[in-house]
Design a protein around this motif. Structure first.
Motif, short mmCIF file in Angstrom:
data_model
loop_
_atom_site.label_atom_id
_atom_site.label_comp_id
_atom_site.label_asym_id
_atom_site.label_seq_id
_atom_site.Cartn_x
_atom_site.Cartn_y
_atom_site.Cartn_z
N ARG A 25 0.84 -1.20 0.00
CA ARG A 25 0.00 0.00 0.00
C ARG A 25 0.87 1.25 0.00
O ARG A 25 1.89 1.31 0.69
N ARG A 26 0.44 2.24 -0.77
CA ARG A 26 1.16 3.51 -0.78
C ARG A 26 0.93 4.26 0.53
O ARG A 26 -0.13 4.17 1.14
N SER A 27 1.93 5.02 0.90
CA SER A 27 1.87 5.81 2.13
C SER A 27 1.68 7.28 1.75
O SER A 27 2.49 7.85 1.01
N VAL A 28 0.58 7.89 2.23
CA VAL A 28 0.24 9.28 1.89
C VAL A 28 0.09 10.09 3.17
O VAL A 28 -0.59 9.67 4.12
N GLN A 69 -13.40 4.16 -0.78
CA GLN A 69 -13.86 3.54 -2.01
C GLN A 69 -12.76 2.73 -2.71
O GLN A 69 -13.04 1.72 -3.36
N HIS A 70 -11.53 3.20 -2.58
CA HIS A 70 -10.46 2.57 -3.35
C HIS A 70 -9.51 1.71 -2.50
O HIS A 70 -8.68 0.98 -3.05
N ASP A 71 -9.63 1.86 -1.17
CA ASP A 71 -8.76 1.11 -0.27
C ASP A 71 -7.31 1.23 -0.74
O ASP A 71 -6.57 0.25 -0.87
N ALA A 72 -6.93 2.49 -1.00
CA ALA A 72 -5.71 2.71 -1.77
C ALA A 72 -4.45 2.93 -0.93
O ALA A 72 -3.36 2.54 -1.34
N TRP A 73 -4.58 3.57 0.24
CA TRP A 73 -3.39 4.07 0.89
C TRP A 73 -3.36 3.78 2.38
O TRP A 73 -4.38 3.49 3.00
N SER A 74 -2.17 3.93 2.91
CA SER A 74 -1.98 4.08 4.35
C SER A 74 -1.80 5.57 4.60
O SER A 74 -0.89 6.19 4.04
N ILE A 75 -2.68 6.18 5.40
CA ILE A 75 -2.71 7.64 5.55
C ILE A 75 -2.09 8.06 6.87
O ILE A 75 -2.38 7.49 7.93
N TYR A 76 -1.25 9.08 6.79
CA TYR A 76 -0.62 9.66 7.97
C TYR A 76 -1.15 11.08 8.13
O TYR A 76 -0.97 11.93 7.25
N LEU A 77 -1.83 11.35 9.25
CA LEU A 77 -2.40 12.67 9.51
C LEU A 77 -1.89 13.19 10.85
O LEU A 77 -2.48 12.93 11.90
N PRO A 78 -0.78 13.91 10.84
CA PRO A 78 -0.26 14.47 12.10
C PRO A 78 -0.99 15.75 12.47
O PRO A 78 -1.71 16.33 11.65
N GLU A 79 -0.81 16.20 13.70
CA GLU A 79 -1.37 17.50 14.10
C GLU A 79 -0.65 18.61 13.36
O GLU A 79 0.57 18.59 13.22
N GLN A 80 -1.43 19.59 12.88
CA GLN A 80 -0.83 20.70 12.15
C GLN A 80 -1.75 21.90 12.25
O GLN A 80 -2.95 21.82 11.95
N ARG A 111 8.76 18.82 11.63
CA ARG A 111 10.11 18.25 11.49
C ARG A 111 10.11 16.96 10.69
O ARG A 111 11.04 16.68 9.93
N TRP A 112 9.07 16.14 10.86
CA TRP A 112 9.06 14.83 10.23
C TRP A 112 9.08 14.89 8.71
O TRP A 112 9.57 13.98 8.04
N ILE A 113 8.55 16.00 8.13
CA ILE A 113 8.34 16.02 6.69
C ILE A 113 9.64 16.02 5.90
O ILE A 113 9.72 15.50 4.79
N ARG A 114 10.70 16.59 6.48
CA ARG A 114 11.97 16.69 5.75
C ARG A 114 12.60 15.31 5.51
O ARG A 114 13.34 15.12 4.55
N ASN A 115 12.32 14.38 6.39
CA ASN A 115 12.93 13.05 6.27
C ASN A 115 11.90 11.96 6.03
O ASN A 115 12.19 10.78 6.23
N TRP A 116 10.74 12.35 5.58
CA TRP A 116 9.66 11.39 5.38
C TRP A 116 9.85 10.69 4.03
O TRP A 116 10.14 11.32 3.02
N HIS A 117 9.65 9.38 3.99
CA HIS A 117 9.91 8.61 2.77
C HIS A 117 8.62 7.97 2.24
O HIS A 117 8.64 6.83 1.78
N GLY A 118 7.53 8.72 2.29
CA GLY A 118 6.26 8.22 1.78
C GLY A 118 6.14 8.38 0.27
O GLY A 118 7.09 8.76 -0.42
N GLN A 140 11.36 20.38 -1.92
CA GLN A 140 12.61 19.67 -1.69
C GLN A 140 12.42 18.17 -1.49
O GLN A 140 13.33 17.39 -1.75
N ILE A 141 11.23 17.73 -1.03
CA ILE A 141 11.09 16.32 -0.66
C ILE A 141 10.94 15.41 -1.87
O ILE A 141 11.13 14.20 -1.77
N GLY A 142 10.57 15.98 -3.02
CA GLY A 142 10.64 15.23 -4.27
C GLY A 142 9.65 14.09 -4.41
O GLY A 142 9.98 13.05 -4.99
#
Length: 388
Positions: free
Chosen positions: A3-6, A30-41, A49-56, A74-76
């Protein structure tokens, strides 16, 4: 297949952002497509801080600051932007159609008979600027002008709010009355209503107020309850998820722009008035407002107002922009629209509650007025916009 990580860089503190999240969740359901990460923002906060080194695999973000924009570039990884700030023009962008939001608010106030208009904005946010520009443009086509109050800091909890409140109070006191006022979002509209109450300015008789977002908590806690434009936040979230899925599958959508029109207008007490100088027409308009859902006709209006049909229709049209018959139908259809949004009543039951003899008549009238069948409108309200 893994599963893709979003990740979702979207705050949960306001109704529009929560609507975006609901739309994304609906796509995921509907698509059962992803593993979702929703941090507080928080909205407009520094990049986490996590976003600079996140590999999703992908990101849907409210890119509201230059700092967040730099980090996102920058995260590409594939990114879809759901902020009106539009800091990166080379990535897909999904947003509310703010011009159509303003058009809906202007049309509603004009239909209510207002000939004086005001706009109360929220600083330099793009969505507020775009709503102001469109509101003024619509009014101009009808020969009307607009008083404008713009804030450099719209947040009521800021240290500058007491000073800002005094400025707004002076402005509201100076406006010609009666007046139709469009606030760029519900929180701003709530502030206007609070100040009007402090100043003993009658709402909606002297100032009728329309907000945007249809936040049920803000709109129903307001006194009087707040009329508000309903943006398709859920549809925007769904569309953003759809675009991100295509990007992550290799699609080329770099400058894709999706502007979603509003779903409608939730009419409440803050605009429940007609602003007309003609006493007899004002009485006719009030009679229609109070009795339209009972199945009245123009003949019933004539029984209450001592005018000939021709004179009534000419003077009513001149004062409100509608014929008495159009006003009756419009009043009924606004109630139909509300019942479609807020209940699960059948079309037959809604027709019976809104003065339509048959649901078929309601269907035809609703489609003509809202440009969409009642069933489809209800699905949009339930967050099914853009759903295959």
């Amino acid at each position: 297949m893994q599963r893709r990580s979003v990740a979702l860089l979207i705050e949960t503190s306001n109704a529009y952002a929560r609507g975006l999240l609901h739309g994304i969740i609906e796509y995921q359901r509907q698509h059962d497509a992803w593993s979702i990460y929703l941090p507080e923002q928080d909205r407009g906060a520094a990049p986490p801080r996590w976003i600079r080194n996140w590999h999703g695999d992908g990101l849907i973000a409210r890119i509201e600051t230059d700092e967040i924009a730099r980090v996102v570039q920058q995260i590409g990884i594939p990114v879809v932007d759901v902020s009106a700030a539009r800091k990166i023009e080379t990535i897909p962008w999904v947003e509310t159609d703010d011009a159509k939001v303003a058009e809906l608010a202007a049309s509603h106030l004009i239909e209510r008979g207002f000939r004086n208009f005001a706009f109360c904005g929220a600083g330099n946010f793009n969505w507020s600027v775009w709503r102001l520009e469109a509101f003024v443009a619509v009014l101009k086509t009808h020969g009307f002008e607009c008083d404008v109050f713009e804030s450099s800091n719209p947040h009521s909890n800021s240290k500058s709010w007491p000073q800002e409140k005094r400025r707004m109070a002076t402005w509201l006191r100076s406006l010609p009355k009666p007046i139709g006022l469009f606030a760029s979002y519900d929180i701003r509209a709530g502030q206007v209503l609070d100040i009007c109450r402090d100043l003993d300015i009658m709402v909606p008789e002297e100032v009728a107020v329309v907000g945007v977002d249809n936040d049920p908590i803000i709109c129903n806690l307001a006194h009087p309850s707040l009329t508000s434009v309903i943006p398709d936040a859920v549809g925007a979230g769904y569309r953003a998820a759809e675009l991100l899925d295509r990007l992550m599958s290799g699609g080329k959508l770099k400058q894709e722009v999706s502007l979603l029109p509003p779903l409608g207008l939730a009419t409440r007490q803050s605009t429940d008035s007609f602003a007309v100088d003609d006493v007899e027409i004002r009485k006719a308009a009030k009679f229609i407002r109070d009795n339209a859902l009972k199945g009245i006709t123009v003949a019933d209006v004539l029984k209450e107002i001592p005018l000939s049909r021709r004179i009534l229709e000419c003077r009513f049209k001149d004062a409100t922009g509608q014929t008495p018959h159009e006003a009756i139908v419009s009043q009924r259809l606004r109630r139909v629209e509300q019942l479609l949004r807020e209940t699960d009543l059948s079309l037959e039951a809604i027709a019976a509650k809104t003065g339509f003899e048959h649901p078929e008549y309601l269907n035809v009238a609703f489609r003509k007025y809202f440009k969409v069948p009642p069933g489809r409108y209800r699905k949009q309200k339930l967050g099914q916009t853009n759903v295959p």
